[in-house]
Write a protein that holds these residues in place. Structure first.
Motif, PDB file in Angstrom:
ATOM      1  N   ASN A   1       0.826  -1.205   0.000  1.00 18.99           N
ATOM      2  CA  ASN A   1       0.000   0.000   0.000  1.00 18.99           C
ATOM      3  C   ASN A   1       0.866   1.264   0.000  1.00 18.99           C
ATOM      4  O   ASN A   1       2.064   1.220   0.273  1.00 18.99           O
ATOM      5  CB  ASN A   1      -1.000  -0.005   1.167  1.00 18.99           C
ATOM      6  CG  ASN A   1      -0.368   0.220   2.521  1.00 18.99           C
ATOM      7  OD1 ASN A   1       0.454   1.117   2.689  1.00 18.99           O
ATOM      8  ND2 ASN A   1      -0.743  -0.587   3.488  1.00 18.99           N
ATOM      9  N   HIS A   2       0.228   2.371  -0.342  1.00 20.52           N
ATOM     10  CA  HIS A   2       0.939   3.637  -0.512  1.00 20.52           C
ATOM     11  C   HIS A   2       1.703   4.051   0.752  1.00 20.52           C
ATOM     12  O   HIS A   2       2.850   4.501   0.667  1.00 20.52           O
ATOM     13  CB  HIS A   2      -0.053   4.731  -0.911  1.00 20.52           C
ATOM     14  CG  HIS A   2       0.557   6.091  -0.980  1.00 20.52           C
ATOM     15  ND1 HIS A   2       1.375   6.479  -2.023  1.00 20.52           N
ATOM     16  CD2 HIS A   2       0.502   7.136  -0.136  1.00 20.52           C
ATOM     17  CE1 HIS A   2       1.784   7.722  -1.814  1.00 20.52           C
ATOM     18  NE2 HIS A   2       1.267   8.144  -0.674  1.00 20.52           N
ATOM     19  N   HIS A   3       1.091   3.901   1.914  1.00 24.16           N
ATOM     20  CA  HIS A   3       1.739   4.333   3.159  1.00 24.16           C
ATOM     21  C   HIS A   3       2.966   3.473   3.477  1.00 24.16           C
ATOM     22  O   HIS A   3       3.999   4.005   3.899  1.00 24.16           O
ATOM     23  CB  HIS A   3       0.744   4.309   4.324  1.00 24.16           C
ATOM     24  CG  HIS A   3      -0.364   5.292   4.156  1.00 24.16           C
ATOM     25  ND1 HIS A   3      -0.175   6.650   4.232  1.00 24.16           N
ATOM     26  CD2 HIS A   3      -1.674   5.110   3.873  1.00 24.16           C
ATOM     27  CE1 HIS A   3      -1.313   7.266   4.029  1.00 24.16           C
ATOM     28  NE2 HIS A   3      -2.245   6.355   3.794  1.00 24.16           N
TER      29      HIS A   3
ATOM     30  N   ASP B   1       9.816  -2.046  -7.621  1.00 24.02           N
ATOM     31  CA  ASP B   1       8.750  -2.768  -8.319  1.00 24.02           C
ATOM     32  C   ASP B   1       7.355  -2.286  -7.929  1.00 24.02           C
ATOM     33  O   ASP B   1       6.408  -2.451  -8.699  1.00 24.02           O
ATOM     34  CB  ASP B   1       8.853  -4.267  -8.046  1.00 24.02           C
ATOM     35  CG  ASP B   1      10.081  -4.892  -8.683  1.00 24.02           C
ATOM     36  OD1 ASP B   1      10.661  -4.284  -9.613  1.00 24.02           O
ATOM     37  OD2 ASP B   1      10.464  -6.000  -8.244  1.00 24.02           O
ATOM     38  N   ALA B   2       7.219  -1.688  -6.748  1.00 22.12           N
ATOM     39  CA  ALA B   2       5.915  -1.251  -6.255  1.00 22.12           C
ATOM     40  C   ALA B   2       5.612   0.223  -6.538  1.00 22.12           C
ATOM     41  O   ALA B   2       4.495   0.675  -6.311  1.00 22.12           O
ATOM     42  CB  ALA B   2       5.822  -1.505  -4.750  1.00 22.12           C
ATOM     43  N   VAL B   3       6.590   0.968  -7.022  1.00 23.12           N
ATOM     44  CA  VAL B   3       6.421   2.410  -7.252  1.00 23.12           C
ATOM     45  C   VAL B   3       5.370   2.661  -8.330  1.00 23.12           C
ATOM     46  O   VAL B   3       5.364   2.018  -9.376  1.00 23.12           O
ATOM     47  CB  VAL B   3       7.781   3.047  -7.637  1.00 23.12           C
ATOM     48  CG1 VAL B   3       7.600   4.431  -8.197  1.00 23.12           C
ATOM     49  CG2 VAL B   3       8.693   3.068  -6.429  1.00 23.12           C
ATOM     50  N   ARG B   4       4.483   3.625  -8.045  1.00 22.14           N
ATOM     51  CA  ARG B   4       3.400   3.931  -8.970  1.00 22.14           C
ATOM     52  C   ARG B   4       3.357   5.390  -9.417  1.00 22.14           C
ATOM     53  O   ARG B   4       2.690   5.703 -10.387  1.00 22.14           O
ATOM     54  CB  ARG B   4       2.045   3.586  -8.338  1.00 22.14           C
ATOM     55  CG  ARG B   4       1.887   2.140  -7.982  1.00 22.14           C
ATOM     56  CD  ARG B   4       1.654   1.298  -9.232  1.00 22.14           C
ATOM     57  NE  ARG B   4       1.472  -0.088  -8.892  1.00 22.14           N
ATOM     58  CZ  ARG B   4       2.353  -1.048  -9.164  1.00 22.14           C
ATOM     59  NH1 ARG B   4       3.474  -0.763  -9.762  1.00 22.14           N
ATOM     60  NH2 ARG B   4       2.121  -2.295  -8.827  1.00 22.14           N
TER      61      ARG B   4
ATOM     62  N   ALA C   1       6.985  10.932  -8.530  1.00 28.93           N
ATOM     63  CA  ALA C   1       7.810  11.455  -7.431  1.00 28.93           C
ATOM     64  C   ALA C   1       8.541  10.313  -6.719  1.00 28.93           C
ATOM     65  O   ALA C   1       9.708  10.447  -6.358  1.00 28.93           O
ATOM     66  CB  ALA C   1       6.955  12.234  -6.441  1.00 28.93           C
ATOM     67  N   GLN C   2       7.861   9.205  -6.527  1.00 33.36           N
ATOM     68  CA  GLN C   2       8.508   8.055  -5.890  1.00 33.36           C
ATOM     69  C   GLN C   2       9.563   7.457  -6.819  1.00 33.36           C
ATOM     70  O   GLN C   2      10.638   7.069  -6.362  1.00 33.36           O
ATOM     71  CB  GLN C   2       7.473   6.997  -5.518  1.00 33.36           C
ATOM     72  CG  GLN C   2       6.556   7.433  -4.405  1.00 33.36           C
ATOM     73  CD  GLN C   2       5.415   6.464  -4.184  1.00 33.36           C
ATOM     74  OE1 GLN C   2       5.003   5.745  -5.077  1.00 33.36           O
ATOM     75  NE2 GLN C   2       4.889   6.468  -2.963  1.00 33.36           N
ATOM     76  N   ALA C   3       9.275   7.407  -8.102  1.00 31.39           N
ATOM     77  CA  ALA C   3      10.246   6.879  -9.063  1.00 31.39           C
ATOM     78  C   ALA C   3      11.521   7.721  -9.062  1.00 31.39           C
ATOM     79  O   ALA C   3      12.631   7.189  -9.141  1.00 31.39           O
ATOM     80  CB  ALA C   3       9.630   6.832 -10.460  1.00 31.39           C
ATOM     81  N   SER C   4      11.354   9.026  -8.934  1.00 31.73           N
ATOM     82  CA  SER C   4      12.503   9.932  -8.876  1.00 31.73           C
ATOM     83  C   SER C   4      13.343   9.669  -7.626  1.00 31.73           C
ATOM     84  O   SER C   4      14.575   9.645  -7.682  1.00 31.73           O
ATOM     85  CB  SER C   4      12.014  11.375  -8.903  1.00 31.73           C
ATOM     86  OG  SER C   4      13.065  12.262  -8.729  1.00 31.73           O
TER      87      SER C   4
END
Length: 67
Positions: A2-4, A40-43, A46-49
């Protein structure tokens, strides 16, 4: 994931990667696996960066370890 939980994992990795060295008792391969699993879970971009910055920092440590 999950996101958190993903956000917590990224924050933890950002903290750890900024404080480790190639000589730490936990091998760099462990942190490589952790980054890869979170990656693998990044959606969102900003998280990918942030994961890219973590990858770059860990790659630099891995290069220093080789030399």
């Amino acid at each position: 994931m999950n996101h958190h939980q993903l956000e917590k994992d990224i924050q933890h990795l950002e903290h750890v990667i900024s404080h480790i060295s190639a000589e730490d008792r936990i091998p760099l391969s462990y942190w490589r696996n952790r980054i890869d699993s979170v990656s693998d879970a990044v959606r969102v971009p900003a998280q990918a960066s942030r994961i890219k910055r973590l990858n770059d920092a860990l790659s630099a440590l891995e290069e220093r370890q080789k030399n």
